[in-house]
Design an enzyme around this catalytic site. Structure first.
Site, PDB file in Angstrom:
ATOM      1  N   ASP A 197       0.815  -1.229   0.000  1.00 26.33           N
ATOM      2  CA  ASP A 197       0.000   0.000   0.000  1.00 26.33           C
ATOM      3  C   ASP A 197       0.845   1.273   0.000  1.00 26.33           C
ATOM      4  OD1 ASP A 197      -2.393  -1.464   0.145  1.00 26.33           O
ATOM      5  OD2 ASP A 197      -2.169  -1.658   2.310  1.00 26.33           O
ATOM      6  N   HIS A 227      -4.522  -1.621  -6.110  1.00 23.38           N
ATOM      7  CA  HIS A 227      -3.726  -0.469  -6.551  1.00 23.38           C
ATOM      8  C   HIS A 227      -4.667   0.677  -6.916  1.00 23.38           C
ATOM      9  CE1 HIS A 227      -0.071  -3.223  -7.557  1.00 23.38           C
ATOM     10  NE2 HIS A 227      -0.312  -3.112  -6.281  1.00 23.38           N
TER      11      HIS A 227
HETATM   12  P1  IMP Z   1      -2.558 -12.540   1.486  1.00 24.68           P
HETATM   13  O1  IMP Z   1      -1.617 -12.014   0.453  1.00 24.68           O
HETATM   14  O2  IMP Z   1      -4.004 -12.221   1.217  1.00 24.68           O
HETATM   15  O3  IMP Z   1      -2.320 -13.998   1.791  1.00 24.68           O
HETATM   16  O4  IMP Z   1      -2.223 -11.778   2.870  1.00 24.68           O
HETATM   17  C1  IMP Z   1      -0.937 -11.861   3.498  1.00 24.68           C
HETATM   18  C2  IMP Z   1      -0.585 -10.541   4.147  1.00 24.68           C
HETATM   19  O5  IMP Z   1      -0.341  -9.550   3.159  1.00 24.68           O
HETATM   20  C3  IMP Z   1      -1.686  -9.975   5.052  1.00 24.68           C
HETATM   21  O6  IMP Z   1      -1.061  -9.267   6.095  1.00 24.68           O
HETATM   22  C4  IMP Z   1      -2.411  -9.017   4.140  1.00 24.68           C
HETATM   23  O7  IMP Z   1      -3.100  -8.011   4.831  1.00 24.68           O
HETATM   24  C5  IMP Z   1      -1.236  -8.464   3.341  1.00 24.68           C
HETATM   25  N1  IMP Z   1      -1.661  -7.983   2.014  1.00 24.68           N
HETATM   26  C6  IMP Z   1      -2.005  -8.732   0.965  1.00 24.68           C
HETATM   27  N2  IMP Z   1      -2.266  -7.957  -0.113  1.00 24.68           N
HETATM   28  C7  IMP Z   1      -2.071  -6.695   0.278  1.00 24.68           C
HETATM   29  C8  IMP Z   1      -2.140  -5.436  -0.393  1.00 24.68           C
HETATM   30  O8  IMP Z   1      -2.427  -5.304  -1.582  1.00 24.68           O
HETATM   31  N3  IMP Z   1      -1.837  -4.341   0.364  1.00 24.68           N
HETATM   32  C9  IMP Z   1      -1.472  -4.449   1.668  1.00 24.68           C
HETATM   33  N4  IMP Z   1      -1.390  -5.579   2.314  1.00 24.68           N
HETATM   34  C10 IMP Z   1      -1.692  -6.701   1.640  1.00 24.68           C
END
Ligand code: IMP
Length: 418
Positions: free
Chosen positions: A11, A39
């Site tokens: 982010d 994004h």
């Molecule tokens: P996952 O990628 O959904 O398995 O999540 C794993 C970790 O990455 C968690 O802490 C999510 O909140 C974080 N996360 C996944 N995608 C994003 C994103 O696009 N922005 C910020 N955090 C993310």
């Protein structure tokens, strides 16, 4: 060739930077992750939250590739394309790598169930099925996108995989998924995408041979990298620039520029250590001012001060040729700004990123930098920033070790000092 990479917890504002650079790109490739990404892009067409589609989609002359290193929920991708088309954006310049892995409905179910089972140890995933989809890829159970081309075989594969997953779903007391309905849904989306599903390697090879300008768009940031982040509170792929080569199908020596995107402060969604996190009303105030809510899940983001240890960790792994600092305007509300230059761990000061369990007890060592108390509206180049804002940026450069090439002072494309 340029890779745009997150240097914090995700982010950081990669969508905005990629959208800006994509105006001058011939090819834009998303190289890892799935629709866990969010994004945010603000441009003349409106405000968009892109999950799978590369941020280059707004340049009709750029070829946009969802790369082989991603995991793709075809139904979500089709919805995203339909939304863009409703806003008048052409999407016929999109290609989906046929070697990417399919993110299937059971992955979404397992992601949520697994989080539930972890209870207080949950990771705080986005619940989109990304981890389970990569787990199947690594354990050699995954289904690749090209497999939709042979309908009979694809239906067999879905039935077989669902049979295997049934045991997992049953263990959690979840209703079984219907193989025919699941296959129908995915095949319908594949038909919508039609010949946009391709072997992307010849496209990339041609682009390299013709010196096309290629932009590699990362998702998330170094602190959530599977190998170098705060394991296990990480995603299941490699957001680092090193991941871009494999995930896009680019020989590494072609990547000449790596832009590290950092917010002027820090944010994180999901669990795991976050040393500079602001507690209570101070954090709430920053979150509201900067509208820090997850683009995919809508969750309130955790907010904190700039952490030079984390950003330097990212620089050591990515060798950024430049940094893009985003949201500097948000810090215009403070008279004095804490800036983390190291961690105290068990009585010793360090600027190295410790492993997760040690990071949990790290205490940030702050310098207090002067604020500028100015919203920065109307500033058109870096030289005209208030002295304190320029000093802040110089402190970022000195502690991270990379020069700043871009500074964001607002959400629009134009609010970027180059
Ligand atoms: P996952 O990628 O959904 O398995 O999540 C794993 C970790 O990455 C968690 O802490 C999510 O909140 C974080 N996360 C996944 N995608 C994003 C994103 O696009 N922005 C910020 N955090 C993310």
């Amino acid at each position: 060739m340029t890779a745009v990479v997150g240097a914090q917890w995700g982010d950081e504002g990669k969508g905005k930077i990629t959208d800006l650079l994509a105006q001058e790109a011939d090819v834009v490739i998303r190289y890892q992750g799935g629709n866990n990404a969010g994004h945010t892009v603000v441009n003349q067409h409106g405000t968009f939250k892109l999950h799978l589609v590369p941020s280059g989609i707004f340049n009709p002359n750029a070829l946009c590739i969802v790369g082989p290193g991603t995991v793709v929920n075809l139904q979500v991708l089709c919805e995203e394309l339909a939304n863009l088309e409703r806003s008048g954006i052409r999407t016929d310049n999109l290609r989906v790598a046929d070697r990417a892995h399919l993110l299937m409905p059971w992955h979404v179910a397992i992601d949520r169930l697994d989080e539930r089972e972890r209870g207080r140890q949950k990771l705080g995933t986005t619940g989109q099925g990304v981890g389970p989809a990569y787990a199947d890829k690594v354990s050699r159970h995954g289904i690749q996108v090209y497999e939709v081309r042979d309908e009979r075989r694809f239906r067999q594969r879905v039935a077989h995989e669902l049979e295997r997953q049934k045991k997992v779903l049953e263990r959690f007391g979840d209703a079984p998924l219907d193989a025919t309905a699941v296959a129908d849904e995915v095949l319908r989306a594949a038909t919508t995408l039609g010949d946009r599903i391709v072997d992307t390697l010849p496209l990339v090879e041609r682009a390299l041979k013709t010196d096309a300008r290629i932009l590699l768009e990362g998702q998330l940031g170094a602190m959530r990298d599977l190998d170098w982040g705060i394991y296990p509170y990480v995603t299941s792929s490699n957001p680092l620039a090193g991941g871009a080569a494999v995930g896009a199908g680019i020989p590494p020596r072609y990547i000449t520029k790596v832009i590290g995107v950092v917010k002027a402060y820090s944010t994180a969604v999901g669990e795991g250590p976050f040393p500079t996190e602001m507690a209570g009303s101070e954090g709430d105030a920053l979150r509201e001012r900067a509208n820090e809510y997850g683009a995919t899940t809508g969750r309130p983001r955790r907010v904190g001060w700039f952490d030079a240890v984390a950003a330097r960790h990212a620089h050591r792994l990515n060798a950024f040729t430049e940094l893009a600092v985003t949201k500097l305007d948000v810090l215009g509300a403070y008279r004095e700004i804490p800036f983390c230059v190291g961690y105290e761990v068990d009585g010793a000061l360090t600027t190295d990123m410790p492993p997760t369990a040690v990071l949990e007890r790290a205490v940030p060592r702050y310098e207090k930098l002067a604020g500028w108390c100015d919203p920065l509206t109307g500033v058109v180049d870096r030289a005209h920033l208030p002295d304190a804002a320029r000093a802040y940026l110089m402190r970022v450069e000195a502690t991270v070790g990379a020069p700043i090439g871009m500074v964001g002072i607002g959400p629009e494309r134009s609010a970027t000092l180059l």
